[in-house]
Design an enzyme around this catalytic site. Structure first.
Site, mmCIF file in Angstrom:
data_model
loop_
_atom_site.group_PDB
_atom_site.id
_atom_site.type_symbol
_atom_site.label_atom_id
_atom_site.label_comp_id
_atom_site.label_asym_id
_atom_site.label_seq_id
_atom_site.Cartn_x
_atom_site.Cartn_y
_atom_site.Cartn_z
ATOM 1 N N GLU A 86 -7.172 8.738 1.953
ATOM 2 C CA GLU A 86 -6.294 9.347 2.247
ATOM 3 C C GLU A 86 -6.196 10.109 0.596
ATOM 4 O O GLU A 86 -5.981 9.658 -0.148
ATOM 5 C CB GLU A 86 -5.205 8.934 2.849
ATOM 6 C CG GLU A 86 -6.444 8.375 4.367
ATOM 7 C CD GLU A 86 -5.055 7.742 5.246
ATOM 8 O OE1 GLU A 86 -4.299 7.469 5.200
ATOM 9 O OE2 GLU A 86 -5.374 7.922 6.501
ATOM 10 N N CYS A 105 4.082 4.335 0.236
ATOM 11 C CA CYS A 105 2.890 3.814 0.003
ATOM 12 C C CYS A 105 2.664 2.517 0.670
ATOM 13 O O CYS A 105 3.467 2.143 1.200
ATOM 14 C CB CYS A 105 4.033 2.900 -1.002
ATOM 15 S SG CYS A 105 4.581 4.651 -2.655
#
Ligand code: SF4
Length: 322
Positions: free
Chosen positions: A92, A314
């Site tokens: 991704e 994150c």
């Protein structure tokens, strides 16, 4: 000539590829310009090369530029992309627009074998290394490629665990014949694999950030020493977890390790996932850490979370687009 992907090759490697056919270094530069600057995915459209060379390229190579398989847009305008490479590996990429600063966060592996407890990618497991071409394609293969000003290696994977491909991608991103992005605008993030950190600091001028769950002195000392030798930005990304690494003991340890260094601290909230038994530190606790670091002379900031609604923040990348 082999059937080869041009994206991911350095200008020298492109020259090595075409030299046996009698073509020159200047032609290799035209090819790298077309691939990296013009993002030419159709080889027959590569400009400023002899037609004979174009024909050879069409017969024996491919651009290596391919589009994402899927995408998801966040309420804050960040976009998560899922790429699937020729080998079937999935990884991704996140595009983060912010005024004039447009950042792309790239993956270096499909999954990750480091297993950090705060990271969903670690739980996804390790599926394989991706190539330098796959890394570069995450920058030039998305619709916003022309707008990108900054690149961060903070997606899936530990960059030091795929270091050759990461170093090559960094050189392509920063080279004049490549993407021409300043090394000051390229940041590689690591959990601190020491041999990899040393090699990276020796071979690349790009910024390095250490993702920390608890203060570790050895890697920070290596960063402090290299800081003195080269002008680059070194930082710590400190993921704050309630009651686990946000106590006064941890704060004092951070302060003593970073004392008299120019290393900047970015405090990040922990992003919980379903069935998690651990939670982010509160906003107040993060402010407390920031304040105490700053009054101790350490540069510190709290990093804003982006893309949490699409699992693009994150530590949340785990091909959740499927
Ligand atoms: S934090 Fe980085 S190194 Fe750790 S598991 Fe996640 S992707 Fe891997």
């Amino acid at each position: 000539m082999l059937n080869i992907s041009l994206c991911g090759l350095t200008a020298d490697e492109i020259f090595d590829f075409i030299r046996p056919l009698g073509f020159k270094a200047v032609h290799a530069l035209s090819i790298s310009n077309s691939i990296y600057k013009k993002k030419t995915s159709d080889i027959s459209k590569i400009s400023k090369i002899p037609s004979k060379l174009r024909e050879e390229l069409c017969n024996h190579s491919k651009s290596g530029i391919y589009p994402p398989a899927e995408s998801k847009v966040s309420g804050d305008n960040s976009i998560k992309y899922l790429f699937r490479n020729e080998a079937g590996l999935e990884f991704e990429t996140v595009y983060l627009p912010d005024g004039k600063r447009n950042t792309v966060c790239v993956s270096t592996q499909s999954g990750c074998r480091m297993g950090c407890s705060f990271c969903v990618t670690g739980r996804y497991g390790f599926h394989g290394n991706i190539t330098s071409g796959d890394i570069i394609n995450q920058i030039i293969g998305i619709p916003q490629a022309e707008k990108i000003t900054h690149v961060v290696f903070m997606g899936m994977g530990e960059p030091m665990d795929n270091l050759d491909n990461v170093l090559k991608a960094c050189s392509i991103i920063t080279a004049e014949w490549g993407l021409s992005i300043s090394p000051r605008n390229v940041t590689v993030s690591t959990v601190g694999i020491i041999p990899g950190v040393i090699q990276f600091l020796e071979k690349s001028d790009c910024n390095l950030t250490l993702s920390l769950y608890s203060p570790v002195i050895e890697t920070i000392n290596i960063m402090k020493n290299f800081r003195a030798k080269r002008k680059r930005r070194l930082s710590l990304a400190y993921v704050m977890v309630k009651d686990q690494n946000d106590t006064d003991y941890h704060l004092e340890k951070l302060k003593s390790i970073l004392n008299s260094s120019a290393i900047r601290v970015n405090l990040l909230p922990y992003h919980s996932v379903p069935n998690d038994q651990i939670y982010s530190s509160s906003a107040e606790r993060m402010q407390y850490f920031k304040h105490n670091l700053i009054v101790s002379g350490i540069s510190a900031s709290i990093r804003k979370s982006r893309g949490t609604d699409i699992s693009a923040a994150c530590g949340l990348l785990a091909t959740g687009l499927k």
